[in-house]
Write an enzyme that holds these catalytic residues in place. Structure first.
Site, mmCIF file in Angstrom:
data_model
loop_
_atom_site.group_PDB
_atom_site.id
_atom_site.type_symbol
_atom_site.label_atom_id
_atom_site.label_comp_id
_atom_site.label_asym_id
_atom_site.label_seq_id
_atom_site.Cartn_x
_atom_site.Cartn_y
_atom_site.Cartn_z
ATOM 1 N N SER A 186 0.800 -1.231 0.000
ATOM 2 C CA SER A 186 0.000 0.000 0.000
ATOM 3 C C SER A 186 0.830 1.278 0.000
ATOM 4 C CB SER A 186 -0.955 0.017 1.194
ATOM 5 O OG SER A 186 -2.047 -0.839 0.958
ATOM 6 N N LYS A 232 -0.027 3.661 -2.719
ATOM 7 C CA LYS A 232 -1.071 4.688 -2.632
ATOM 8 C C LYS A 232 -0.489 6.090 -2.493
ATOM 9 C CE LYS A 232 -4.603 1.570 -0.763
ATOM 10 N NZ LYS A 232 -3.895 0.303 -0.579
ATOM 11 N N SER A 253 -6.702 3.616 3.642
ATOM 12 C CA SER A 253 -5.933 2.770 2.715
ATOM 13 C C SER A 253 -6.855 1.937 1.828
ATOM 14 C CB SER A 253 -4.967 1.856 3.491
ATOM 15 O OG SER A 253 -3.963 1.358 2.648
ATOM 16 N N LYS A 261 2.672 6.644 5.262
ATOM 17 C CA LYS A 261 1.828 5.536 4.831
ATOM 18 C C LYS A 261 2.389 4.182 5.264
ATOM 19 C CE LYS A 261 -1.814 4.173 2.596
ATOM 20 N NZ LYS A 261 -1.890 3.043 3.551
#
Length: 394
Positions: A71, A74, A134, A237
């Protein structure tokens, strides 16, 4: 450098050292230099610790190893969203119709925002769903809204990666679920984090948001360092898949210093937090970022030949932020090196050499050295006199 300019170079260096005499280290000062310990051992597949302002790498390990980003992907999706909003191509108030591809049911075992097919959701909510929750579903919805399809959006991601210098990254989707060629490196992720903070500050502002509610479902930001009161972390993140392991990109500030850390491929949620915190504490404890000289500041006045004035002030056109071991600012040296004999005419801001910042006998940064005033040609008599003086000087 040509031999006939060697003396000029030494003269220039001597003059600048005299001008900044308070910065020169003595033998006794050298003996008192602060001891900086080695970086901590980091249990991860790859990691990096960088200063945001200077780009100085303070610590790294396998920073160029290509790894699955999960992730962390992202962040690139978010960066593009921020750039599209900034450019006016999309608006936070735009309503996005959720397609079957973006339906939450397509992501049963992964993070999602819980959007439903056929509904309309604002860009602002989808953006929060990506950054805070997320949401893989929200990523697909925004990819289709911006580029028409997720594959076209992946092309856009790779174009931005190339533009940012992320030469070891390749994106195949907008969310980061494992894919054969979907990969990046800790160094590239640090580059992306710095770009997010620098280029789209309004977008980055959302990364410190601790929770997000949509459809009466409240989700919390997985970056647990946001709750750590011993640090001032405001992003970025987390990422996790079985292939990638547990990863975390963080950024935090202390006084005037901002650090960026990337830890990829740890064994647990706790491990990625602990390893990231070790890096941040090391950077803030043992290093500092300072700006010893400002744009337009005078370093020396140097002789000009054939001009309407005998001397010209020399300086720089940019600030000089540097990251150095904490407590070593008193040991900085500033030297200049001219690349030629200064002869009129000279334009204001003309590059005539370099400024070198040194610590412990090593160059740690250099900047173009420029004239701070314009110098026109002198009269015929003064030029003739300078010509004769030059013959003896050389």
């Amino acid at each position: 450098m040509p031999k006939n300019l060697a003396g000029k170079r030494v003269f220039a260096r001597s003059k600048i050292i005299t001008f900044f005499g308070s910065l020169i280290i003595s033998a006794s000062t050298l003996a008192q230099q602060v001891i900086i310990p080695s970086p901590p051992e980091i249990n991860a597949k790859g990691y990096i610790l960088m200063d945001y302002t200077t780009g100085k790498v303070i610590a790294e390990g396998n920073a160029d190893t290509q790894l699955a980003p999960a992730s962390l992907t992202k962040m690139m999706t978010s960066y593009i969203i921020g750039q599209e909003i900034k450019a006016g191509n999309i608006s936070k108030d735009d309503m996005v119709t959720i397609s079957e591809n973006a339906w939450a049911k397509n992501f049963p075992e992964s993070s999602k925002m819980f959007i439903e097919v056929g509904t309309e959701v604002s860009v602002d909510l989808l953006n929060q769903g990506i950054i805070v929750a997320s949401g893989n579903d929200a990523c697909v919805a925004m990819a289709e809204h911006i580029a028409g399809s997720e594959s076209a959006f992946a092309d856009l991601m790779n174009a931005h990666a190339e533009q940012l210098g992320m030469s070891s990254s390749f994106f195949e989707n907008s969310h980061g679920l494992d894919s054969d060629s979907h990969q990046t490196t800790p160094r590239d992720m640090a580059t992306l984090a710095i770009a997010l903070i620098r280029d789209v500050p309004d977008e980055y502002e959302m990364y410190k948001q601790k929770s997000f509610t949509y459809n009466n479902i409240k989700q919390y930001n997985r970056n647990s360092l946001l709750w750590d009161k011993s640090l001032n972390v405001d992003g970025l993140k987390t990422g996790h898949t079985s292939k990638a392991g547990y990863s975390l990109v963080t950024s935090g500030t202390k006084n005037d210093m901002r650090l960026v850390t990337v830890v990829m491929g740890t064994e647990s949620e706790r491990a990625r937090k602990v390893e990231s915190k070790k890096l941040l504490n090391y950077g803030f404890r043992f290093f500092e970022t300072i700006t010893p000289y400002r744009a337009g500041e005078k370093f020396a006045a140097n002789r000009v030949w054939m001009g309407d004035r005998e001397e010209v002030d020399l300086g720089i056109l940019v600030d000089t932020p540097i990251t150095i071991p904490r407590g070593q600012s008193k040991n900085l040296k500033a030297n200049i090196e001219l690349d030629r004999q200064l002869t009129a005419p000279l334009a204001k801001g003309e590059v005539v050499g370099k400024l070198f910042l040194q610590l412990g006998g090593e160059d740690i940064a250099n900047y173009p050295l420029v004239t701070l005033q314009e110098v026109n040609e002198g009269g015929m008599f003064s030029r003739l006199l300078d010509y004769v003086k030059l013959q003896f000087a050389n």
